[in-house]
Design a protein around this motif. Structure first.
Motif, PDB file in Angstrom:
ATOM      1  N   SER A 103      72.669 -95.637 -94.664  1.00  0.00           N
ATOM      2  CA  SER A 103      72.835 -94.544 -93.707  1.00  0.00           C
ATOM      3  C   SER A 103      73.999 -93.646 -94.097  1.00  0.00           C
ATOM      4  O   SER A 103      73.891 -92.411 -94.060  1.00  0.00           O
ATOM      5  N   ALA A 104      75.117 -94.251 -94.497  1.00  0.00           N
ATOM      6  CA  ALA A 104      76.283 -93.475 -94.897  1.00  0.00           C
ATOM      7  C   ALA A 104      75.992 -92.630 -96.132  1.00  0.00           C
ATOM      8  O   ALA A 104      76.418 -91.469 -96.229  1.00  0.00           O
ATOM      9  N   ALA A 105      75.248 -93.201 -97.077  1.00  0.00           N
ATOM     10  CA  ALA A 105      74.900 -92.462 -98.287  1.00  0.00           C
ATOM     11  C   ALA A 105      73.997 -91.276 -97.961  1.00  0.00           C
ATOM     12  O   ALA A 105      74.153 -90.182 -98.518  1.00  0.00           O
ATOM     13  N   LEU A 106      73.054 -91.473 -97.027  1.00  0.00           N
ATOM     14  CA  LEU A 106      72.161 -90.385 -96.641  1.00  0.00           C
ATOM     15  C   LEU A 106      72.923 -89.284 -95.905  1.00  0.00           C
ATOM     16  O   LEU A 106      72.666 -88.090 -96.108  1.00  0.00           O
ATOM     17  N   VAL A 107      73.866 -89.676 -95.054  1.00  0.00           N
ATOM     18  CA  VAL A 107      74.685 -88.673 -94.363  1.00  0.00           C
ATOM     19  C   VAL A 107      75.510 -87.888 -95.376  1.00  0.00           C
ATOM     20  O   VAL A 107      75.669 -86.669 -95.258  1.00  0.00           O
ATOM     21  N   ALA A 108      76.018 -88.580 -96.404  1.00  0.00           N
ATOM     22  CA  ALA A 108      76.792 -87.905 -97.445  1.00  0.00           C
ATOM     23  C   ALA A 108      75.949 -86.885 -98.193  1.00  0.00           C
ATOM     24  O   ALA A 108      76.453 -85.846 -98.627  1.00  0.00           O
ATOM     25  N   GLY A 109      74.668 -87.165 -98.341  1.00  0.00           N
ATOM     26  CA  GLY A 109      73.795 -86.250 -99.056  1.00  0.00           C
ATOM     27  C   GLY A 109      73.247 -85.125 -98.199  1.00  0.00           C
ATOM     28  O   GLY A 109      72.999 -84.022 -98.686  1.00  0.00           O
ATOM     29  N   PHE A 110      73.062 -85.388 -96.899  1.00  0.00           N
ATOM     30  CA  PHE A 110      72.431 -84.400 -96.015  1.00  0.00           C
ATOM     31  C   PHE A 110      73.329 -84.044 -94.832  1.00  0.00           C
ATOM     32  O   PHE A 110      72.826 -83.757 -93.745  1.00  0.00           O
ATOM     33  N   PHE A 111      74.640 -84.048 -95.032  1.00  0.00           N
ATOM     34  CA  PHE A 111      75.563 -83.799 -93.922  1.00  0.00           C
ATOM     35  C   PHE A 111      75.333 -82.450 -93.251  1.00  0.00           C
ATOM     36  O   PHE A 111      75.590 -82.277 -92.054  1.00  0.00           O
ATOM     37  N   ALA A 112      74.850 -81.475 -94.000  1.00  0.00           N
ATOM     38  CA  ALA A 112      74.612 -80.149 -93.427  1.00  0.00           C
ATOM     39  C   ALA A 112      73.364 -80.116 -92.548  1.00  0.00           C
ATOM     40  O   ALA A 112      73.123 -79.142 -91.838  1.00  0.00           O
ATOM     41  N   HIS A 113      72.553 -81.204 -92.595  1.00  0.00           N
ATOM     42  CA  HIS A 113      71.321 -81.271 -91.813  1.00  0.00           C
ATOM     43  C   HIS A 113      71.518 -82.130 -90.563  1.00  0.00           C
ATOM     44  O   HIS A 113      70.627 -82.880 -90.174  1.00  0.00           O
ATOM     45  N   ALA A 114      72.641 -81.992 -89.917  1.00  0.00           N
ATOM     46  CA  ALA A 114      72.903 -82.736 -88.681  1.00  0.00           C
ATOM     47  C   ALA A 114      72.402 -81.934 -87.491  1.00  0.00           C
ATOM     48  O   ALA A 114      72.465 -80.710 -87.468  1.00  0.00           O
ATOM     49  N   ALA A 115      71.878 -82.635 -86.503  1.00  0.00           N
ATOM     50  CA  ALA A 115      71.370 -81.970 -85.304  1.00  0.00           C
ATOM     51  C   ALA A 115      71.700 -82.804 -84.068  1.00  0.00           C
ATOM     52  O   ALA A 115      71.798 -84.031 -84.136  1.00  0.00           O
ATOM     53  N   HIS A 116      71.868 -82.110 -82.949  1.00  0.00           N
ATOM     54  CA  HIS A 116      72.245 -82.738 -81.689  1.00  0.00           C
ATOM     55  C   HIS A 116      71.150 -82.499 -80.660  1.00  0.00           C
ATOM     56  O   HIS A 116      70.558 -81.416 -80.608  1.00  0.00           O
ATOM     57  N   ARG A 117      70.875 -83.497 -79.847  1.00  0.00           N
ATOM     58  CA  ARG A 117      69.809 -83.401 -78.851  1.00  0.00           C
ATOM     59  C   ARG A 117      70.282 -82.612 -77.632  1.00  0.00           C
ATOM     60  O   ARG A 117      71.345 -82.888 -77.063  1.00  0.00           O
ATOM     61  N   LEU A 118      69.473 -81.664 -77.222  1.00  0.00           N
ATOM     62  CA  LEU A 118      69.752 -80.845 -76.057  1.00  0.00           C
ATOM     63  C   LEU A 118      69.193 -81.501 -74.798  1.00  0.00           C
ATOM     64  O   LEU A 118      68.344 -82.391 -74.880  1.00  0.00           O
ATOM     65  N   PRO A 119      69.630 -81.072 -73.602  1.00  0.00           N
ATOM     66  CA  PRO A 119      69.071 -81.619 -72.353  1.00  0.00           C
ATOM     67  C   PRO A 119      67.563 -81.429 -72.250  1.00  0.00           C
ATOM     68  O   PRO A 119      66.878 -82.190 -71.564  1.00  0.00           O
ATOM     69  N   THR A 120      67.017 -80.435 -72.946  1.00  0.00           N
ATOM     70  CA  THR A 120      65.573 -80.185 -72.931  1.00  0.00           C
ATOM     71  C   THR A 120      64.796 -81.209 -73.752  1.00  0.00           C
ATOM     72  O   THR A 120      63.571 -81.263 -73.676  1.00  0.00           O
ATOM     73  N   GLY A 121      65.512 -82.001 -74.567  1.00  0.00           N
ATOM     74  CA  GLY A 121      64.852 -82.954 -75.447  1.00  0.00           C
ATOM     75  C   GLY A 121      64.680 -82.434 -76.855  1.00  0.00           C
ATOM     76  O   GLY A 121      64.367 -83.195 -77.767  1.00  0.00           O
ATOM     77  N   LYS A 122      64.890 -81.124 -77.043  1.00  0.00           N
ATOM     78  CA  LYS A 122      64.821 -80.556 -78.375  1.00  0.00           C
ATOM     79  C   LYS A 122      66.156 -80.749 -79.083  1.00  0.00           C
ATOM     80  O   LYS A 122      67.145 -81.153 -78.467  1.00  0.00           O
ATOM     81  N   TYR A 123      66.172 -80.463 -80.387  1.00  0.00           N
ATOM     82  CA  TYR A 123      67.373 -80.608 -81.191  1.00  0.00           C
ATOM     83  C   TYR A 123      67.808 -79.241 -81.724  1.00  0.00           C
ATOM     84  O   TYR A 123      66.979 -78.359 -81.966  1.00  0.00           O
ATOM     85  N   VAL A 124      69.105 -79.094 -81.886  1.00  0.00           N
ATOM     86  CA  VAL A 124      69.641 -77.884 -82.503  1.00  0.00           C
ATOM     87  C   VAL A 124      70.589 -78.311 -83.617  1.00  0.00           C
ATOM     88  O   VAL A 124      71.370 -79.254 -83.461  1.00  0.00           O
ATOM     89  N   GLY A 125      70.491 -77.641 -84.752  1.00  0.00           N
ATOM     90  CA  GLY A 125      71.352 -77.975 -85.876  1.00  0.00           C
ATOM     91  C   GLY A 125      72.796 -77.621 -85.592  1.00  0.00           C
ATOM     92  O   GLY A 125      73.096 -76.702 -84.824  1.00  0.00           O
ATOM     93  N   VAL A 126      73.703 -78.348 -86.199  1.00  0.00           N
ATOM     94  CA  VAL A 126      75.126 -78.069 -86.037  1.00  0.00           C
ATOM     95  C   VAL A 126      75.438 -76.653 -86.506  1.00  0.00           C
ATOM     96  O   VAL A 126      76.327 -75.998 -85.984  1.00  0.00           O
ATOM     97  N   HIS A 127      74.677 -76.183 -87.473  1.00  0.00           N
ATOM     98  CA  HIS A 127      74.879 -74.838 -88.000  1.00  0.00           C
ATOM     99  C   HIS A 127      74.251 -73.774 -87.120  1.00  0.00           C
ATOM    100  O   HIS A 127      74.326 -72.581 -87.417  1.00  0.00           O
ATOM    101  N   GLY A 128      73.599 -74.180 -86.015  1.00  0.00           N
ATOM    102  CA  GLY A 128      72.938 -73.229 -85.138  1.00  0.00           C
ATOM    103  C   GLY A 128      71.467 -73.115 -85.473  1.00  0.00           C
ATOM    104  O   GLY A 128      70.871 -74.027 -86.037  1.00  0.00           O
ATOM    105  N   GLY A 129      70.871 -71.986 -85.131  1.00  0.00           N
ATOM    106  CA  GLY A 129      69.466 -71.785 -85.413  1.00  0.00           C
ATOM    107  C   GLY A 129      68.579 -72.096 -84.228  1.00  0.00           C
ATOM    108  O   GLY A 129      69.048 -72.401 -83.132  1.00  0.00           O
ATOM    109  N   GLU A 130      67.277 -72.026 -84.450  1.00  0.00           N
ATOM    110  CA  GLU A 130      66.307 -72.249 -83.389  1.00  0.00           C
ATOM    111  C   GLU A 130      66.197 -73.742 -83.040  1.00  0.00           C
ATOM    112  O   GLU A 130      66.286 -74.594 -83.932  1.00  0.00           O
TER     113      GLU A 130
END
Length: 214
Positions: A103-130
Motif C-alpha cells: 500500500s505504501a509503495a502504491l501511494v508513493a507511485g500514485f500520490f497525486a491520485h488521492a481522492a476524498h469522499r464527499l457527503p454525497t458519496g462521490k469522490y473529489v481529487g485532492v487536486h480538485g476537478g469534477e
C-alpha cells in the motif's frame, strides 16, 4: 493489464472469485491475490475459466512481472524514501506488514491520485476537478473508504468513475510519503495563506477525525 474479470457467462464465477480473493485494502491487493492464485495453479487456462478471470490478461501480467524483475536487478539500490515506507509498513504480523508495504509503495507511485469522499458519496481529487463515482466493479464499492488512491478515471454517459482503487489507511500518509507535494496545515495557518502552490490537507480542529481537502 486490463480486463482480468470476465463478464457474460463467466460473470457469476468472477463474482465468487472476487468475494473469495478480494481484499479490504482495495483492488490492487485483490488483483495480486488473483495473480498469486493463478501462479499457484500453474497458470492453467482451465483454472482461469473456473475462476472467471482472463487467462490472457494474467499471462500478460506474468510476462510484465518477469520483465520488471529483470530490470530491477540492473538498477542500483536507491535509499531515497525507503525509511519512510519501512516505518509505515511496520506491523507485528508479517502478512499485515506485507500488505502495508504494498500500500505504501502504491501511494508513493500514485500520490497525486488521492481522492476524498464527499457527503454525497462521490469522490473529489485532492487536486480538485469534477466529482467522480467509485467504479461499481471495485471491491471497495460495498464499503467505500473515506480516502482512496485511484489508478485511473474513465467517463461513461457523462459520469466519471475511479478505477483500480486502494483504500488509503491514513490521509497523513500523503504528507509523509510525498512532502514535496502535500503538507499539513491547521485552519489558522490556512487562513494566513489562502493561496498555495502545493496541495493542502487541513484538519478541522473542532472535529479532529474529520479531514477536509482544500
Amino acid at each position: 493489464v486490463q480486463g482480468v474479470w470476465l463478464g457474460g457467462r463467466h460473470q457469476e464465477r468472477a463474482a465468487q472469485t472476487k468475494h473469495k480473493l478480494g481484499a479490504a485494502e482495495g483492488d490492487p491487493v485483490s488483483l495480486l491475490n488473483v495473480f498469486r492464485a493463478f501462479e499457484a495453479n500453474g497458470g492453467e487456462a482451465a483454472w482461469c475459466a473456473e475462476a472467471g478471470v482472463g487467462v490472457r490478461a494474467l499471462r500478460r501480467a506474468a510476462e510484465v512481472n518477469r520483465q520488471l524483475r529483470r530490470q530491477l536487478r540492473q538498477v542500483p539500490n536507491v535509499d531515497v524514501g525507503v525509511e519512510v515506507l519501512q516505518q509505515l509498513a511496520a506491523a507485528e504480523d508479517a502478512d499485515t506488514a506485507a500488505v502495508r508495504a504494498l500500500s505504501a509503495a502504491l501511494v508513493a507511485g500514485f500520490f497525486a491520485h488521492a481522492a476524498h469522499r464527499l457527503p454525497t458519496g462521490k469522490y473529489v481529487g485532492v487536486h480538485g476537478g469534477e466529482p467522480m463515482e467509485l467504479d461499481a466493479g471495485s471491491v471497495l464499492s460495498s464499503d467505500p473508504p473515506e480516502w482512496l488512491i485511484y489508478h485511473d478515471v474513465v467517463e461513461n454517459d457523462g459520469a466519471l468513475y475511479a478505477r483500480d482503487c486502494l483504500a488509503l489507511p491514513q490521509p497523513m500518509w500523503l504528507v509523509q510519503i510525498a512532502p514535496h507535494y502535500y503538507h499539513f496545515k491547521s485552519h489558522a495557518e490556512r487562513q494566513k495563506n489562502e493561496k498555495s502552490d502545493i496541495q493542502v490537507l487541513s484538519q478541522d480542529t473542532d472535529r479532529p477525525s474529520n479531514w477536509l481537502v482544500f
